[in-house]
Design an enzyme around this catalytic site. Structure first.
Site, PDB file in Angstrom:
ATOM      1  N   GLU A   3       2.819   3.809   3.211  1.00 30.69           N
ATOM      2  CA  GLU A   3       2.028   2.851   2.233  1.00 30.69           C
ATOM      3  C   GLU A   3       2.430   1.595   2.552  1.00 30.69           C
ATOM      4  OE1 GLU A   3       1.676   4.285  -1.942  1.00 30.69           O
ATOM      5  OE2 GLU A   3       1.589   2.082  -2.341  1.00 30.69           O
TER       6      GLU A   3
ATOM      7  N   GLU B 184       7.638   7.618  -3.959  1.00 28.47           N
ATOM      8  CA  GLU B 184       8.663   6.615  -4.296  1.00 28.47           C
ATOM      9  C   GLU B 184       9.677   7.284  -5.339  1.00 28.47           C
ATOM     10  OE1 GLU B 184       6.178   3.391  -5.595  1.00 28.47           O
ATOM     11  OE2 GLU B 184       5.437   2.893  -3.596  1.00 28.47           O
TER      12      GLU B 184
END
Length: 661
Positions: free
Chosen positions: A266, A187
C-alpha cells in the site's frame, strides 16, 4: 519542430559505432546507458491499487456509460492506468477509513456474496484485463469470527482463517475469480501460528492462493530467517508506505535476505494517504513517478499498489483525494482523470508482470532523475521508464542496445505539466545506438513495444448533490444499500417495512465487529458539504432499544482516528430513544458533545414517527411528528451533509427528504 530537435543522430558515429560508444557518448551526452538484455535483475510483479476502506463506494452508483468509462480508465489495457493488480477489502461491516464495507457472512449460517461492490469491481477488472492479479485483505471482522489474545480482540482465530478462505472460495464459485494472494490483517502485528494455520487451510481446500505478509512493516522477515516453515508459508513480504521520516525508501537487510519478493503493498504520493494527487502533474504525478522507480531502485520492491484506485467517497471523509482518479458525484456522471493515471500508464502500458528488470540499465541521472529498464519474457522487447523530477535543465543521454534485445524502432512517450501521456518520437537506432534529450521535470517511457493508447472519453460537467433530495427506498432491491448513502459503520440496507407496507432502510448489524480502527456508532452519510440552510426529515420505527438519530450540517466525518470522544461525525444531532427521551446536540471531534436542548415526548414506540431538523443561519429547529420540540441558536456548524444514524441494533428509516430553505 519540437520532435525534430530531439532526434539527434550523429553521422560521425557511424564508423566503428560500437567500439567508440562510451568515449564518443561521453562527449555528446550527460549520461551513457547500455541496455543489456543479459543484465541481472528481479522479476517485475506489476503495479496495482487497493480498493478498501469504503474508497470505491460511490462508483457503483454511476449510470452508464460513465461507470464503464471510469472502469476502462482504471483497468483496460492500452487505455489508461491499465492496472495489473487489484487488492480488495474483505468486508466486515466496520469502519475501515472512509466507510464500512459489507460482510458476506454476518453469522456462521449467513452467506451472501451479492452484498457490497468489491465482488463486482473484481469482476469488472477481470473483464477488462483477464490477466489482472487479484488479492484480498481483511481490515476487520464480524464479531463471531474474532478471538482474543493478551486481553485484546484479535482476528487471529481459526474461524477468521475459515472466513478468509470462504471469501476466496466464494469468489471462484460465484464469480469465476481466482484470488492469487491473501493478506493477514491490515497494518497490525503479525501472528505466526495464524499465518501457518491460514496457509495450511488454503492447501487443505486445494486453493492456489498464496500469502502476502504482513501489510505493515518488514518485521516478519526476522522470524522468517529463523523459521523455515514460516518462510515456506509466506510467498511475498508486503509493507505499507515504505519510506522513513525523511521520505527515503526504506527496507531492511532481513527482508532482502529472505529472497522473497518485496512489495509496497500500500503506497501513496502522500505517506498514509491524503489530498496530494490531482490532474496537475506538479502536485501529484511527479511524486508518484519517483515512487514507482525508487521503490525498485532503492528498495528492491517489484510491485507497488496505490490506495486507492479511485476516489469514490465523499470529500469530508478521511484522506480526501487518495485515488488515481476521482469519481464521487454519481448523480452528475462527472469524473476526473488525474495525472496519476498517466504516470501509472508509463509503466503498466510498457511492461507486464513477468518481465525482468535490467539492473545495469537502471539507476540515477547525473542532474536529478532516475530510470529503470525491463525486458520481456522472450528477451527481445524492452522498455525504460525515466523521470527527471527536480531537474532544472534538459539532459541528453546516449543509449546502446545489446544482449539480444531488439533495436529496430524505439518509441518515446512523455508526461509533464504541458503533456499528458503523449507519443512524442519514434527513433531508429543505428547499430543499436541512439541519443535523446529529456526535458526537465518530466516522465518518459522508451519502448520497442506497441499497443499503447490514451482514452479520450470526456465526462459530463460536475453538478452539486441534487436538492431537493428524497428517497422512499421503494426502488432499491431488498438487502441492498440505496444509492448515494455511504455507510460509515454498521450496514444500512433495505428491508420490508415493519408496521407499514413497502420498503424501508434498516441498520442490520447487531454486534459491534472486531475493529481495525476507532469505530463510531453506525451512520450513513449523504448530501453536499456546502448545504447551509435546509431541512432534513425522516420517518423512524424502533425495533430495539437503540436510539433513532438524524444529523445535519455535518462539516467533517474525518473521525476514524478520534479516540472515542464522539461516536458520530461533526455536526448537529437529533437523537430519540424508544421511550420518547430526546436530545439536540452539537457534536465536535476531540471533545464531548454539547447539549443544546433535551426533553421527553409521549410516543408509541410501536408506531412510526417523523424526525426533522431545520437550519436557517444560526437558528436550529427540531420537530417530532410535525410539532416543534426545540428551537436554539448555535453557530458551531455552518454547513454540511446529512446522515441517518443509530446504535448497534435495529432501527428502520423511511421517506428521507432534504429541502432547501
Amino acid at each position: 519542430m519540437r520532435i525534430e530537435r530531439r532526434l539527434t543522430f550523429c553521422a560521425c558515429l557511424l564508423p566503428a559505432v560500437v567500439s567508440g560508444f562510451h568515449a564518443r557518448a561521453g562527449l555528446a551526452a550527460q549520461a551513457s546507458i547500455v541496455i543489456d538484455g543479459n543484465s541481472a535483475g528481479k522479476t517485475f510483479d506489476g503495479l496495482g491499487a487497493v480498493s478498501a476502506g469504503g474508497s470505491t463506494r460511490l462508483l457503483i452508483d454511476y449510470r452508464e456509460p460513465q461507470r464503464s468509462r471510469i472502469l476502462d480508465y482504471l483497468f483496460k489495457p492500452g487505455y489508461g492506468a491499465a492496472l495489473q493488480h487489484l487488492k480488495v477489502e474483505i468486508g466486515a461491516d466496520a469502519q475501515s477509513t472512509d466507510g464500512s464495507e459489507p460482510s458476506h457472512m454476518r453469522a456462521a449460517q449467513d452467506h451472501d456474496s451479492t452484498r457490497g461492490y468489491e465482488w463486482w469491481l473484481m469482476a469488472e477488472a477481470r473483464k477488462r484485463n483477464p490477466r489482472i492479479v487479484l488479492e484480498v485483505l481483511p481490515w476487520a471482522a464480524p464479531r463471531w469470527v474474532g478471538g482474543s489474545a493478551a486481553g485484546k480482540e484479535t482476528l487471529y482465530s481459526p474461524r477468521m482463517a475459515a472466513y478468509v478462505v470462504d471469501f476466496i472460495r466464494t469468489a471462484k464459485r460465484d464469480y469465476g475469480l481466482d484470488i492469487a494472494y491473501a493478506g493477514i490483517w491490515n497494518e497490525r502485528d503479525s501472528n505466526i501460528p495464524y499465518i501457518k494455520h491460514l496457509h495450511g487451510l488454503l492447501k487443505a481446500r486445494q486453493l492456489s492462493t498464496r500469502i502476502v505478509c504482513c501489510d505493515g512493516d518488514w518485521s516478519i522477515a526476522d522470524s522468517m530467517l529463523t523459521d523455515r516453515e514460516l518462510a515456506a508459508d509466506i510467498a511475498v513480504i508486503g509493507a505499507h508506505y515504505p519510506r522513513d521520516e525523511q521520505g527515503k525508501v526504506s527496507t531492511t537487510a532481513a527482508a532482502r535476505s529472505t529472497g522473497k519478493p518485496l512489495w509496497s503493498s500500500e503506497d501513496q504520493p502522500n505517506p498514509g494517504g491524503g489530498p496530494i494527487v490531482s490532474r496537475d502533474w506538479l502536485i501529484g504525478g511527479r511524486i508518484l513517478a519517483q515512487i514507482y522507480n525508487e521503490n525498485y531502485l532503492k528498495g528492491s520492491m517489484t510491485s507497488t499498489e496505490i490506495w486507492s484506485p479511485v476516489t469514490s467517497y465523499y470529500g469530508n471523509l478521511p484522506a480526501a483525494g487518495s485515488g488515481l482518479m476521482e469519481a464521487n458525484t454519481p448523480w452528475s456522471g462527472h469524473y476526473e482523470v488525474k495525472s496519476t493515471i498517466w504516470v501509472t500508464a508509463h509503466t503498466t502500458q510498457f511492461a507486464q508482470p513477468g518481465w525482468r528488470y535490467l539492473d545495469s540499465a537502471s539507476g540515477s541521472l547525473p542532474d536529478k532523475g532516475s530510470y529503470v529498464s525491463l525486458r520481456s519474457k522472450d528477451g527481445r522487447n524492452w522498455s525504460m521508464i525515466l523521470e527527471t523530477v527536480g531537474a532544472e535543465r534538459p539532459q541528453k543521454a546516449a543509449f546502446q542496445v545489446t544482449g539480444g534485445l531488439t533495436a529496430a524502432r524505439v518509441h518515446v512517450w512523455e508526461t509533464n505539466n504541458s503533456r499528458s501521456f503523449d507519443h512524442v518520437a519514434s527513433l531508429t537506432p543505428v547499430r543499436g545506438i541512439f541519443e535523446y534529450t529529456f526535458d526537465p521535470d518530466s516522465l518518459y517511457s522508451l519502448t520497442t513495444t506497441s499497443g499503447q493508447g490514451k482514452g479520450l472519453a470526456e465526462p459530463p460537467s460536475a453538478t452539486p448533490f441534487p436538492l431537493p433530495y428524497a428517497d422512499d427506498f421503494e426502488h432499491t432491491p431488498v438487502g441492498r444499500a440505496p444509492k448515494f448513502l455511504s455507510d460509515q459503520d454498521g450496514a444500512f440496507e433495505v428491508r420490508p417495512c415493519v408496521g407499514r407496507p413497502g420498503r424501508c432502510l434498516e441498520q442490520v448489524v447487531l454486534e459491534k465487529p472486531v475493529a481495525w480502527a476507532a469505530m463510531p456508532d453506525p451512520y450513513t452519510l449523504a448530501g453536499d458539504a456546502d448545504w447551509k440552510d435546509y431541512s432534513v426529515a425522516a420517518d423512524v420505527r424502533f425495533l430495539s432499544s437503540a436510539s433513532a438519530r438524524l444529523m445535519g450540517r455535518i462539516d467533517s466525518a474525518d473521525d476514524w482516528e478520534d479516540e472515542g470522544q464522539s461516536p458520530l461525525p461533526s455536526g448537529y444531532l437529533l437523537s430519540m430513544k424508544p421511550g420518547g427521551e430526546w436530545e439536540l446536540s452539537s457534536v465536535s471531534f476531540h471533545k464531548p458533545a454539547a447539549m443544546l436542548a433535551s426533553g421527553s415526548a409521549a410516543i408509541d414506540r410501536a408506531q412510526w414517527h417523523r424526525l426533522q431538523l431545520e437550519f436557517r443561519g444560526s437558528g436550529i429547529v427540531a420537530s417530532l411528528d410535525g410539532k416543534r420540540i426545540a428551537g436554539v441558536d448555535d453557530s458551531a456548524h455552518a454547513r454540511g451533509m446529512i446522515a441517518l444514524a443509530t446504535q448497534w441494533d435495529r432501527v428502520q428509516f423511511d421517506d428521507l427528504q432534504v429541502s432547501g430553505l
